[in-house]
Design a protein around this motif. Structure first.
Motif, mmCIF file in Angstrom:
data_model
loop_
_atom_site.group_PDB
_atom_site.id
_atom_site.type_symbol
_atom_site.label_atom_id
_atom_site.label_comp_id
_atom_site.label_asym_id
_atom_site.label_seq_id
_atom_site.Cartn_x
_atom_site.Cartn_y
_atom_site.Cartn_z
ATOM 1 N N LEU A 22 -3.913 1.630 -6.256
ATOM 2 C CA LEU A 22 -4.328 2.492 -5.326
ATOM 3 C C LEU A 22 -3.210 2.917 -4.563
ATOM 4 O O LEU A 22 -2.273 2.246 -4.103
ATOM 5 N N GLU A 66 -7.975 -5.395 -6.906
ATOM 6 C CA GLU A 66 -8.939 -6.378 -6.270
ATOM 7 C C GLU A 66 -9.251 -7.594 -6.999
ATOM 8 O O GLU A 66 -9.303 -8.813 -6.761
ATOM 9 N N GLY A 70 -9.959 1.446 -9.033
ATOM 10 C CA GLY A 70 -9.822 1.005 -7.761
ATOM 11 C C GLY A 70 -9.901 -0.589 -7.622
ATOM 12 O O GLY A 70 -9.415 -1.153 -6.800
ATOM 13 N N ILE A 87 -2.627 5.908 -0.986
ATOM 14 C CA ILE A 87 -3.181 7.119 -0.066
ATOM 15 C C ILE A 87 -2.426 8.377 -0.084
ATOM 16 O O ILE A 87 -1.395 8.267 -0.001
ATOM 17 N N GLN A 93 -9.123 2.417 7.279
ATOM 18 C CA GLN A 93 -10.226 1.948 6.520
ATOM 19 C C GLN A 93 -10.064 1.074 5.292
ATOM 20 O O GLN A 93 -10.452 0.143 4.978
ATOM 21 N N THR A 94 -8.996 1.572 4.608
ATOM 22 C CA THR A 94 -8.277 0.342 3.384
ATOM 23 C C THR A 94 -7.794 -0.818 4.063
ATOM 24 O O THR A 94 -8.320 -1.857 3.317
ATOM 25 N N LEU A 103 0.735 -1.244 0.043
ATOM 26 C CA LEU A 103 0.192 0.029 0.141
ATOM 27 C C LEU A 103 0.945 1.202 -0.215
ATOM 28 O O LEU A 103 1.503 1.552 0.967
ATOM 29 N N HIS A 139 -10.832 -2.865 4.825
ATOM 30 C CA HIS A 139 -11.517 -3.473 3.841
ATOM 31 C C HIS A 139 -10.671 -4.569 3.236
ATOM 32 O O HIS A 139 -11.245 -5.453 2.565
ATOM 33 N N TRP A 140 -9.403 -4.577 3.074
ATOM 34 C CA TRP A 140 -8.564 -5.476 2.713
ATOM 35 C C TRP A 140 -8.830 -6.939 3.506
ATOM 36 O O TRP A 140 -8.921 -8.019 2.800
#
Length: 305
Positions: A112, A218, A214, A114, A133-134, A88, A137-138
């Motif tokens: 993606l 995924e 984004g 930040i 939050q990321t 990340l 989510h992951w």
């Protein structure tokens, strides 16, 4: 969740601040400084390997640090082995062009990241919240992937298909609104309808296009590299051929409507030229939209079991 934070020594105060994450995240920040040319310490390698996520803080200083590049290369190799997202990027300085950065950092322009370039207290709080939050989510996605019979993947494909079909619906509304001659489109009710369609299209696509971008990583986590490449091709087509083509047609017709009272209504030849251009724009959308429907259906089919 164990998280390794890679950073330049000079950025350590911010690294320590960003590491103050919720309790479910255990962030590892090395307190030592590596010297130029020094190899990665086995402790650092072990920490990276033991982590669920590798965060790299990107600044002009860290872009120039050889050991940060070493850590990123090591982490990207781990990501390839895991076949899921692992790295990340967090950009902590404004004005950095990732696409123009040296390897291995330039690859982050396509994924993606930040934005933590606002160094104020509130900016750091927002960046910390975005990271948390990321990661949440992951973690949720990784748990979803463990569901039996691919329930999570099916829901993902259903949502993707629904969004793509909604995009097609918005496009058809734009095309239908532009199909009328300019002499009709300048009437109050037609203008109101066109503005409504345009606003609805813009609101939807402003959220839809970034959301699609984004999804790239995924899709790789869920379906593998081949599916990711197929999605990249679909995204390129949507962005370059469909999205920009529809926006160009809309803007051109709106400019003609704005010029109607002052120019076109007084010049029959200019009106005929503008109307022919409108018809050309609309006609050009037809094969593109038909191809979008076909490409969407074909791609979604490749994701279904």
């Amino acid at each position: 969740m164990r998280v390794f934070i890679s950073h330049a020594w000079e950025d350590k105060p911010l690294a320590l601040s960003l590491a103050e994450l919720p309790d479910f995240i255990d962030a590892w920040v090395d307190v030592r400084e590596l010297l130029g040319g020094e190899k990665l310490d086995p402790t650092i390698i072990a920490a990276i390997e033991d982590s669920h996520v590798f965060i790299v803080l990107i600044s002009r200083i860290s872009l120039a640090k050889a050991w940060v590049a070493q850590e990123v290369n090591w982490a990207m190799a781990r990501e390839a082995q895991k076949d899921r997202v692992f790295v990340l990027p967090v950009v902590i300085e404004a004005g950095i062009d990732l696409a123009a950065s040296a390897p291995p950092f330039q690859q982050f322009a396509q994924r993606l990241f930040i934005d933590a370039s606002d160094r104020s207290d509130s900016g750091t709080d927002k960046a910390r919240a975005a990271i948390a939050q990321t990661l949440f989510h992951w973690a949720s996605d990784w748990l979803d992937r463990m569901e039996p019979k691919g329930d999570s993947n099916r829901r993902f494909v259903d949502t993707l298909e629904r969004d793509l079909v909604e995009f097609q619906t918005r496009l058809y509304a734009v095309k239908a609104a532009l199909a009328w001659p300019l002499a009709t489109l300048v009437k109050d009710d037609a203008v109101a309808h066109l503005v409504q369609v345009k606003d609805a299209y813009n609101v939807f696509t402003e959220a839809f296009i970034p959301r699609l971008v984004g999804l790239d990583a995924e899709i790789r986590w869920r379906f593998g590299g081949a599916a990711q490449k197929g999605f990249a091709r679909l995204m390129t087509f949507i962005r370059n051929e469909v999205y920009h083509g529809a926006a160009f047609a809309l803007n051109d017709v709106i400019e003609s409507i704005n010029a109607f009272d002052t120019v076109l209504n007084r010049d029959a030849s200019a009106l005929a030229t503008a109307d022919a251009r409108r018809e050309t724009r609309v006609t050009a959308l037809e094969p593109v939209m038909a191809e979008l429907v076909e490409r969407t259906a074909d791609y979604v089919d490749t994701l279904r079991p």
